[in-house]
Design a protein around this motif. Structure first.
Motif, short mmCIF file in Angstrom:
data_model
loop_
_atom_site.label_atom_id
_atom_site.label_comp_id
_atom_site.label_asym_id
_atom_site.label_seq_id
_atom_site.Cartn_x
_atom_site.Cartn_y
_atom_site.Cartn_z
N PRO A 1 21.57 21.43 12.54
CA PRO A 1 21.24 22.86 12.48
C PRO A 1 19.81 23.14 12.95
O PRO A 1 19.56 24.13 13.62
CB PRO A 1 21.41 23.20 11.00
CG PRO A 1 22.34 22.17 10.48
CD PRO A 1 22.04 20.93 11.24
N CYS B 1 17.99 25.10 6.19
CA CYS B 1 18.48 25.19 7.57
C CYS B 1 18.30 26.56 8.21
O CYS B 1 18.16 26.65 9.43
CB CYS B 1 19.95 24.79 7.61
SG CYS B 1 20.27 23.37 6.56
N GLU C 1 23.66 18.66 2.40
CA GLU C 1 24.65 18.75 3.47
C GLU C 1 24.05 19.56 4.60
O GLU C 1 23.68 20.73 4.40
CB GLU C 1 25.90 19.46 2.93
CG GLU C 1 27.03 19.59 3.90
CD GLU C 1 27.76 18.27 4.13
OE1 GLU C 1 27.78 17.43 3.21
OE2 GLU C 1 28.30 18.09 5.22
N PRO C 2 23.89 18.99 5.78
CA PRO C 2 23.24 19.71 6.86
C PRO C 2 23.87 21.07 7.10
O PRO C 2 25.09 21.19 7.21
CB PRO C 2 23.43 18.78 8.06
CG PRO C 2 23.48 17.43 7.47
CD PRO C 2 24.21 17.61 6.16
N GLY C 3 23.03 22.07 7.13
CA GLY C 3 23.50 23.44 7.31
C GLY C 3 23.39 24.25 6.03
O GLY C 3 23.39 25.48 6.06
N THR C 4 23.31 23.56 4.89
CA THR C 4 23.37 24.24 3.61
C THR C 4 21.98 24.52 3.06
O THR C 4 21.17 23.61 2.94
CB THR C 4 24.12 23.38 2.58
OG1 THR C 4 25.15 22.66 3.24
CG2 THR C 4 24.71 24.24 1.49
N CYS D 1 18.16 16.47 6.77
CA CYS D 1 18.26 17.84 6.29
C CYS D 1 17.47 18.10 5.02
O CYS D 1 17.65 17.43 4.01
CB CYS D 1 19.74 18.19 6.06
SG CYS D 1 19.97 19.90 5.58
#
Lengths: 450, 163, 712
Positions: B86, B127, A112-115, B123
């Motif tokens: 991000p 990040c 999950e982008p950001g994680t 991703c």
């Protein structure tokens, strides 16, 4: 130098993201320094004590599986992977009397982008996950488990394999664990580049050696899971939370947080902050405190928007976010979701259209392609947002985007469709003027990005 | 044509799963084959299919579904730079563009000398470390400022003489 | 049983059923693409989303199990909105090909878009394009952009055909259906994927661009190839057969047909068709009229009878001939005083016993078997539809045992295999019998060695309830066929399994019922082919291709003074001196009796080509010319009514049990047999199939042809 040495220069040490000493009441990331991940170090800080107590090999009377599940229920631990489903309740779904094989799966497919929290847990404290899984296996009568690790963090997969070897050698995994009657084998598996495998049924399909295409539910994994057998799937952080609960009691865990949202949570803060990283703080901590831990918004800039739970969570404008506390209920009330706890911070130099463009592209790229609304819809959304960003937007596009996203939501096999749709709708809802500006003026309302 | 060392590693992977579920090891086997050959060739897929008792098409589905498998030969060093949101916010795209300039190629291409293939990726789960890039699927490089990117490319190039 | 309310109507269905099944029961149509009653549930098209009370989201009817008291609305606003949105999504990337797409007029996407699609599209972006694929001569994949990713073709390969040849590579909107590295789709059932594909992505290559579906008239028929008796819909335009598709018959072929049944029609329109009677005069073939040709034949027969006696006249009939044709062929021969008639063209043994050999159980029961022992067969290629049923049984847990002469890939798990050279098959069966005898503590019917493989098969067959011993074509054509049958019967008795023959041809059982076998002092097929005849009538058969041993067959017949070839094709041109054009199955009415004894009649679907005439009529006229009585029939129905042993109320149903008989009094001869049994490759089975170009170009076709060339 040889290539390995060249590459080794750029390896993350964890210093910036994990051992910064800015956690509050850390349970999982407590006392880590990057070199103390081994079994002996873990045991030195109380590791495997919970397991020993449950099995009664430390002289105590032990806990029954029912007691373990009751403790987890009482602690109000909720799934840390994104769905926030009460863990104790999930464990109680596992059929106790089942004549065949049952499975335990750890979802470490962190995409999950950001994680980036599970990576640090597995890299610097792998045994806490192993212990959590053994306890879970005991509680649900499961004898075989798999930890499915995101393919892109292969070094972490190797680290976990090392930890498994240590555990097996020490009699913590395998037959007759610590001399008890508990048998539990745990293996590591890896993905190789598919965000969708973070979805539990897609992960099971991937473990079975197929494409990571989610299954329709019902049936649920508790009745039809890995190889068609009853299976419980939990996130890395969820398992990692269990030993503390057993050692310190369910009530203590619950008190750390707030009602219905027990314990601590690791938040991955990224984006426009001075000190991005993982921060473990109690549930219910105000967002403003988390922001401070992360060094606040970048110097000289103002907070504009926050995506509080990974890219699939609807964006919240700064004003709403600043009033939130970091827990499932508060963020849900604000119109978003806590999700994986990945907090993406955007300041006033960011164009929301451009941000949405990148997110929409991501969902189109990651759609597994199985079901019609997601396969066709994510492409449609991405192309329209693209047009708007590139100065070819039309008046009708905003309503079109909202309608297309609405048509995807709730009609797909898995939540990726919803995950693609919700950011679109939230962005348009909260930042519609920016979109309209793009359409009318064929350029960005805010200064150039990056 | 897959080496016996790799096959021995295949066996280790297969051993993790029930005896009638050899197919579960396909992703690991493909990754091992890719490590040895540099990419996943049709022959490798057919060999793995036979080894695991699967239809070759089922193996091919897996190869094409997961985007870290290279379906064609790539350079000696495959560089995957994350450009998701991000990372975008912390110079991810800038890192990609810097590499494009430094290597003299566009995203998706390989250098003429076969040393580098440059791709953007989604991703990586790192990040807070951005800009981040992944080298040959297994080595992550974090906090890659432009100097560090130069250091990386120059450093790898320098090892060529010693190879 | 669970009761739910569907659109206001109460309906009861079995527990575990889906909402879709309940809708089917009350006749409510819920739009769908990926759902198919014979395939696993995919629930990926999302077209069947319906409104289930108390569920927050619309639920897919195909994948939602019914619960007691569930209230479902398939046409509420919520449901229709969901269905329309899915239709819109399907159309955004779908090429607007209707005017040039073969599927037009029979396309599910077209049909549903009428109800659920918009009049215009609001999609203004690029459409994705998918490259065409070449997967062989049968399935056309020229416009894969049309694919809506329902994955029916993938699931068909995995579940029904048993071989995953098509898969869906890539992800998201780049997902595309293809084979592994440009391989062809080789399954003998692959044509069914054309029926399954709801759009024009998978279409028929032989049929491509040749007609629009609304130009075709549809007529029922029965396959003339293998013994399944698959029901067909033959589609005709301008008196020409354009296409063949399945006619659903759950008890026989379900909703499938084999590629052989589907694509053999190309032969019907080939240049190889014989369109007028021909006589060889002075070494050259000349077209003549019927009167001349029949005169010639009648005279010839009278001459041979006078000079050499009736015993020198014989008739070799293909078991793909209809009941009526075979009956009249028998009347003709008997009327001439000859007992020489035989359909057993590939057999090596000709026992005197007269039992009508058959499957021994119903075709439908094959899908529910728990144990099966297949003896001497290439199950998958010889009987594609029977193999498919057994494959489904295996998916439900049936254990498959086999006695083979070499490893074969049947696309289903064969648990216990006994591999033995065909010369010692009797001994191999005796070994299994001995193993069973040992387990049961009874006397073995023959000396046998209880080897590990034999014991494994014995153990397997001794458990379970629904069991069958199935003897294949190689076992039927074996030099010791009777011995094998005797042992098989014993095994069946001891294990409680049915025993039977898969039977080779569409009318092998019918040929037996009609008695197309030599009388007490008649010559059998092998003898007739070995030079004992002075006059030979070849009914739809080509010696060498339809009969045993290539070199022998043709030289043996050359001793004859007159050879009459009744065939739809210019066949036997080097052997015969007169060729009479008869109608193939599409141009005549007739009847076949399938392996289980089901009597299936059919009508002609097109006019006879040129001067060809139904064979039964030709035989009737010959009888007239030769003064043979008992052939004065006006219709095939009349002929059928006269076949002794066959009762007219059995038409369309199965013959009574008493008529079929797999028993044998033969002793068990354990001595090794000489020569291997003759079995035709899948696309060499009969004259029609051999002349179907698309089938000959398939992987199986090319294999079979090569094997033939080697033998010659």
């Amino acid at each position: 130098m040889n290539p390995q040495q060249v590459l080794g220069q750029f390896r993350a040490t964890g210093l910036e993201t994990c051992f910064h000493g800015r956690h509050i009441g850390a349970q999982i990331l407590d006392g880590l320094d990057g070199s103390n991940w081994r079994l002996k170090d873990y045991e030195a800080r109380g590791g495997y004590q919970a397991l020993r107590r449950i099995l009664g090999v430390d002289g105590s009377e032990g806990l029954t599986p029912d007691q373990v599940i009751a403790a987890v229920k009482e602690s109000a631990l909720r799934g840390r992977g994104g769905a926030g489903f009460p863990t104790g309740l999930k464990w109680s779904f596992m059929p106790r009397q089942f004549p065949g094989q049952k499975y335990l799966v750890c979802n470490s497919d962190e995409g999950e982008p950001g994680t980036c929290k599970d990576r640090d847990i597995l890299q610097f404290n792998p045994h806490i996950v192993i212990e959590g899984m053994i306890i879970a296996a005991y509680a649900m009568g499961i004898t075989v488990g798999y930890n499915y690790i995101h393919g892109e963090i292969f070094q972490t997969y190797d680290r976990f394999e090392d930890a498994l070897r240590e555990a097996r050698a020490a009699g913590l995994l395998g037959d007759r664990i610590l001399g008890s009657s508990l048998n539990f084998q745990l293996h590591a598996a890896h993905g190789f580049g598919a965000y969708i495998c973070g979805e539990e049924t897609a992960l099971l399909e991937s473990l079975e050696g197929k494409k990571g295409q989610p299954r329709f539910k019902p049936p649920f994994p508790a009745s039809f899971g890995l190889y068609g057998k009853p299976t419980t799937v939990n996130n890395t952080e969820t398992f990692a939370a269990v030993p503390w609960i057993i050692r310190n009691g369910a009530q203590a865990y619950l008190q750390c947080g707030k009602p219905n949202n027990g314990g601590t949570k690791i938040y991955s803060v990224s984006g426009d902050v001075e000190r991005p990283g993982n921060y473990e703080i109690p549930m219910g901590t105000p967002f403003s405190v988390l922001l401070e831990l992360a060094g606040g918004v970048r110097t000289g800039r103002q907070l504009k928007a926050v995506i509080p739970g990974g890219s699939s969570a609807p964006v919240l404008p700064a004003s709403i976010m600043m009033d939130c506390t970091m827990d499932y209920d508060s963020i849900a009330k604000a119109g978003s979701m806590l999700g994986s706890g990945a907090v993406i911070v955007m300041d006033d130099s960011r164009c929301m259209v451009k941000s949405l463009q990148r997110l929409s592209y991501f969902y189109m790229h990651e759609s597994c392609g199985q079901c019609t609304p997601c396969r066709e819809g994510t492409g449609w959304l991405s192309r329209v947002v693209d047009r708007i960003e590139n100065g070819q937007g039309r008046q009708a596009d905003m309503d079109l985007l909202d309608n297309v996203a609405e048509n995807i939501q709730g009609r797909t096999i898995c939540a990726l469709g919803d995950a693609a749709a919700m950011p679109v709708r939230a962005m348009i809802k909260h930042f519609r003027p920016e979109f309209e500006y793009h359409v009318a003026n064929k350029t960005c309302m805010v200064p150039a990005y990056v | 044509m897959i080496s016996s060392e790799s096959r021995a590693r295949f066996e280790q992977e297969v051993a993790k799963y029930p005896a009638d579920q050899r197919q579960s090891a396909v992703m690991a086997c493909l990754a091992i084959a890719q490590q040895e050959i540099g990419y996943v060739s049709a022959e490798a897929e057919a060999e793995i299919a036979e080894f695991l008792g699967m239809a070759p098409m089922a193996v091919h589905e897996v190869t094409t579904f997961y985007n870290m498998y290279n379906q064609r030969p790539v350079g000696k060093y495959k560089l995957n730079v994350c450009t998701n949101l991000p990372c975008q916010l912390r110079d991810g795209a800038r890192a990609l563009r810097h590499l494009e300039k430094k290597l003299g190629i566009s995203m998706g291409e390989s250098t003429d000398d076969g040393m580098f293939t440059l791709q953007q990726c989604e991703c990586l789960g790192a990040c807070a470390d951005s800009p981040v890039l992944l080298v040959n699927d297994r080595t992550m490089c974090s906090f890659m400022t432009e100097e560090k990117l130069d250091q990386l490319v120059d450093g790898l190039r320098a090892t060529e003489g010693n190879a | 049983m669970i009761e739910i309310e569907l659109d206001g109507t109460k309906v009861e269905v079995a527990e575990g059923s889906m909402v879709m099944h309940a809708a089917e029961k009350v006749g409510t149509f819920i739009p769908h693409f990926c759902y198919h009653k014979k395939l696993s549930i995919a629930a990926n098209c999302r077209m069947c989303l319906v409104d289930v009370e108390k569920a927050p989201k619309p639920m897919p009817a195909c994948a939602t199990p019914v619960t007691q008291g569930m209230v479902v609305r398939t046409r509420s606003d919520k449901a229709i909105k969901a269905q329309k949105s899915v239709m819109e999504f399907l159309l955004i990337n779908h090429p607007l090909d209707c005017p040039i797409c073969d599927q037009g007029g029979e396309c599910q996407l077209q049909d549903l878009s009428v109800g659920y699609g918009g009049t215009t599209s609001r999609y203004r972006e690029e459409k994705r394009v998918v490259f065409h694929k070449d997967v062989g001569p049968l399935i056309s994949m020229e416009e894969m952009s049309r694919c809506i990713h329902c994955t029916r073709c993938v699931r068909f390969g995995q579940e029904v055909a048993g071989a995953m040849e098509l898969g869906m590579s890539n992800r998201g909107e780049h997902a595309e259906i293809e084979t592994f590295v440009g391989r062809s789709v080789d399954s003998e059932l692959s044509g069914n994927m054309i029926d399954l594909c709801p759009v024009g992505a998978l279409t028929s290559k032989p049929f491509r661009y040749s007609a629009r579906t609304w130009e075709l008239s549809r007529r029922k028929s029965v396959s003339p190839h293998d013994s399944t008796g698959a029901n067909l819909v033959v589609q005709v335009k301008n008196h020409r057969v354009m296409r063949v598709v399945p006619l659903e018959n759950e008890a026989v072929n379900e909703c499938w047909i084999a590629d052989r049944d589907r694509f053999s029609y190309e032969a019907l329109n080939s240049n190889d068709r014989l369109t007028s009677p021909m006589l060889k005069q002075g070494g050259e073939w000349k077209s003549v009229d019927w009167a001349t040709a029949l005169e010639y034949v009648a005279n010839g027969l009278r001459q041979v009878k006078a000079n050499h006696g009736s015993r020198a006249i014989g008739l070799l009939a293909s078991p793909h001939s209809t009941v009526e044709e075979l009956y009249l062929a028998g009347v003709l021969m008997k009327g001439l005083g000859s007992a020489n008639i035989d359909y057993r063209l590939r057999n090596a043994e000709f026992p005197r016993e007269a039992g009508v050999r058959h499957l021994g159980t119903s075709v439908a029961s094959l899908s529910d078997l728990q144990r099966v022992f297949v003896v001497g067969s290439n199950l998958r290629k010889d009987h594609p539809l029977f193999a498919q049923r057994i494959r489904q049984a295996a998916r439900k847990g049936c254990v498959v045992n086999a006695l083979l002469d070499r490893p074969m890939d049947w696309a289903l798990p064969v648990t216990n295999s006994l591999t033995a050279d065909s010369s010692v098959w009797v001994q191999a069966l005796a070994d299994v019998a001995a193993a069973i005898a040992q387990k049961k503590g009874v006397a073995s019917p023959a000396q046998g060695d209880v080897s590990d493989s034999a014991l494994a098969i014995a153990n397997s067959m001794l458990v379970g309830e629904r069991k069958a011993v199935l003897l294949g074509n190689a076992a039927a054509h074996h030099a010791r066929a009777s011995s094998m049958l005797a042992l098989a019967n014993w095994i069946g008795e001891q294990t409680g399994a049915s025993v039977g023959y898969l039977t080779e041809a569409a009318n092998t059982v019918g040929a037996q019922i009609v008695g197309a076998r030599p009388g007490p002092d008649g010559l059998n097929a092998s003898q007739m082919l070995s030079g004992s005849l002075k006059a030979a009538v070849l009914l739809n058969c080509e010696p060498g291709l339809d009969t045993v041993s290539l070199p022998n067959a043709r030289s043996g017949l050359r001793a004859a003074e007159m050879i009459v070839s009744l065939s739809p094709f210019k066949a036997n041109m080097d052997l015969a001196d007169v060729m009479l054009p008869i109608a193939p199955f599409t141009e005549t009415s007739g009847t076949f009796v399938n392996a289980e004894g089901r009597v299936q009649s059919f009508h002609a679907v097109v006019k006879s080509l040129g001067e060809s005439r139904p064979a039964w009529k030709v035989l009737r006229v010959l009888c007239d010319l030769l003064g043979v009585g008992g052939a004065g029939f006006e219709s095939t129905r009349d002929v059928l009514a006269s076949v002794p042993g066959l009762q007219i109320d059995e038409v369309g149903a199965k013959v009574r049990d008493g008529l079929l008989d797999n028993r044998t009094q033969a002793n068990v001869d354990l001595t090794p047999a000489e020569g291997a049994p003759v079995v035709a490759a899948i696309y060499q089975l009969d004259g029609l199939v051999r002349r179907a170009p698309s089938l000959q170009m398939t992987a199986d076709g090319r294999l079979g042809f090569a094997a033939q060339e080697v033998a010659a």
